[in-house]
Design a protein around this motif. Sequence first.
Motif, short mmCIF file in Angstrom:
data_model
loop_
_atom_site.label_atom_id
_atom_site.label_comp_id
_atom_site.label_asym_id
_atom_site.label_seq_id
_atom_site.Cartn_x
_atom_site.Cartn_y
_atom_site.Cartn_z
N LEU A 1 -7.93 2.63 -2.89
CA LEU A 1 -6.69 3.03 -2.23
C LEU A 1 -6.78 4.42 -1.63
N SER A 2 -7.46 5.34 -2.32
CA SER A 2 -7.48 6.74 -1.87
C SER A 2 -8.22 6.93 -0.56
N TYR A 3 -9.03 5.95 -0.14
CA TYR A 3 -9.89 6.16 1.00
C TYR A 3 -9.28 5.76 2.34
N PHE A 4 -8.15 5.06 2.35
CA PHE A 4 -7.59 4.69 3.64
C PHE A 4 -6.21 5.30 3.85
N LEU A 5 -5.85 6.31 3.05
CA LEU A 5 -4.56 6.95 3.25
C LEU A 5 -4.56 7.77 4.54
N PRO A 6 -3.43 7.79 5.25
CA PRO A 6 -3.36 8.56 6.51
C PRO A 6 -3.58 10.04 6.26
N LYS A 7 -4.08 10.70 7.27
CA LYS A 7 -4.25 12.15 7.24
C LYS A 7 -3.29 12.78 8.26
N GLY A 8 -2.98 14.05 8.04
CA GLY A 8 -2.15 14.78 8.99
C GLY A 8 -0.67 14.79 8.67
N GLY A 9 -0.27 14.26 7.53
CA GLY A 9 1.14 14.24 7.18
C GLY A 9 1.61 15.59 6.66
N ARG A 10 2.91 15.69 6.48
CA ARG A 10 3.53 16.94 6.03
C ARG A 10 4.13 16.82 4.64
N GLY A 11 3.96 15.67 4.01
CA GLY A 11 4.55 15.45 2.70
C GLY A 11 3.57 15.63 1.56
N VAL A 12 4.04 15.27 0.37
CA VAL A 12 3.25 15.34 -0.85
C VAL A 12 2.83 13.92 -1.23
N VAL A 13 1.52 13.71 -1.37
CA VAL A 13 1.01 12.38 -1.69
C VAL A 13 1.26 12.07 -3.17
N VAL A 14 1.86 10.91 -3.39
CA VAL A 14 2.19 10.45 -4.73
C VAL A 14 1.60 9.05 -4.90
N GLN B 1 1.50 5.50 -6.93
CA GLN B 1 2.07 4.54 -7.86
C GLN B 1 0.95 3.62 -8.33
N THR B 2 1.28 2.56 -9.03
CA THR B 2 0.22 1.70 -9.56
C THR B 2 -0.53 0.96 -8.46
N THR B 3 0.20 0.45 -7.46
CA THR B 3 -0.45 -0.37 -6.44
C THR B 3 -0.22 0.11 -5.02
N TYR B 4 0.35 1.30 -4.85
CA TYR B 4 0.52 1.84 -3.51
C TYR B 4 0.60 3.36 -3.59
N ALA B 5 0.45 4.00 -2.45
CA ALA B 5 0.58 5.45 -2.36
C ALA B 5 1.59 5.77 -1.26
N LEU B 6 2.17 6.96 -1.35
CA LEU B 6 3.10 7.39 -0.32
C LEU B 6 3.00 8.90 -0.14
N SER B 7 3.53 9.37 0.97
CA SER B 7 3.63 10.80 1.23
C SER B 7 5.12 11.13 1.36
N TYR B 8 5.64 11.89 0.39
CA TYR B 8 7.08 12.16 0.35
C TYR B 8 7.40 13.41 1.14
N ASN B 9 8.30 13.25 2.11
CA ASN B 9 8.72 14.36 2.96
C ASN B 9 10.07 14.86 2.45
N GLU B 10 10.06 16.01 1.79
CA GLU B 10 11.26 16.54 1.16
C GLU B 10 12.36 16.84 2.17
N ALA B 11 11.97 17.29 3.36
CA ALA B 11 12.98 17.65 4.37
C ALA B 11 13.81 16.44 4.78
N HIS B 12 13.23 15.24 4.68
CA HIS B 12 13.94 14.02 5.09
C HIS B 12 14.32 13.14 3.90
N GLU B 13 13.91 13.54 2.69
CA GLU B 13 14.21 12.82 1.45
C GLU B 13 13.79 11.35 1.51
#
Length: 294
Positions: free
Chosen positions: A53-66, A68-80
């Motif tokens: 999973l860690s190898y195909f995550l997008p690059k260039g985002g502005r959030g914090v990568v988190v 989960q068990t079967t997926y990942a996300l980048s959380y953007n605090e400014a947009h909640e």
Amino acid sequence: MAKFRSNHQRRGKGSTGMVAKVGIFSALIAGLFFIFNLFTGEHFETNSADPELSYFLPKGGRGVVVEQTTYALSYNEAHEQAEWVAYKLSGATLREPYVERTDDFRPDPAIATGSAHPNDYRHSGYDRGHLIPAADRAYSKLAMSETFLMSNISPQARQFNGGIWRELEELTREWAKDAGELYVVTGPLLDMEPKGVIGNNEVTIPGGYFKVLLDLEEPQLKAIGFVLPNTISYEPLYKFVATVDEVEAMTGLDFFAGFLPEEVETELEAKADIDLWPLDKDKFRKRIENWNNR
């Protein structure tokens, strides 16, 4: 402001160019490239049950990568909300018996700054729209439940969430069953002019959403993107097809960088051949006649 492209008609017929020739060789190269990255490449450390999973995550985002068990996300605090969610979609797990829908919407404790809350959506007129759908993880109660974390939720117009977005999600599952496995990245278009905010946490209402799909299974390597306005639609899905390159330009994200050999990535991301992703006339008819009217 980003603008929607609604004129992406069918692009080409069948396999052309390098992608048509790579076949098993390119899949082998991609596997070797993954092994190389395992020892030398840049990647995110994850706690996922799927180490790839860690190898195909997008690059260039502005959030914090988190993770989960079967997926990942980048959380953007400014947009909640997440600016992207990435996961693999397996045809094998989609064929397993579905567990009962959990519907346990709740804040995500993994978001250090605090995620949005279910109450932010109350009386807003907007649905709590999933980015990774609950049905994509319906093989396990734990996996299903994790899709109801508010970090995976975004404000969607009701007839969008239950209409064209539903159609695309259902088709994506069908394509994954046919292909065997898909790599999926989806999220809101946060660089577009928003439709406002909701709740005490001021959750941004996105103007639209994207979904990017990558198929590395034989016999046809392929990729496609979709860009959809956050509103009811009576247009067929092919009107909203985009290349991965076009979605990258709209989002500022870099998809699949370092995951594929550069020449393969370049070829796949420059084309979007809807003929390789069969649509379903019955689903379109249901959307127009039923889903859009709920």
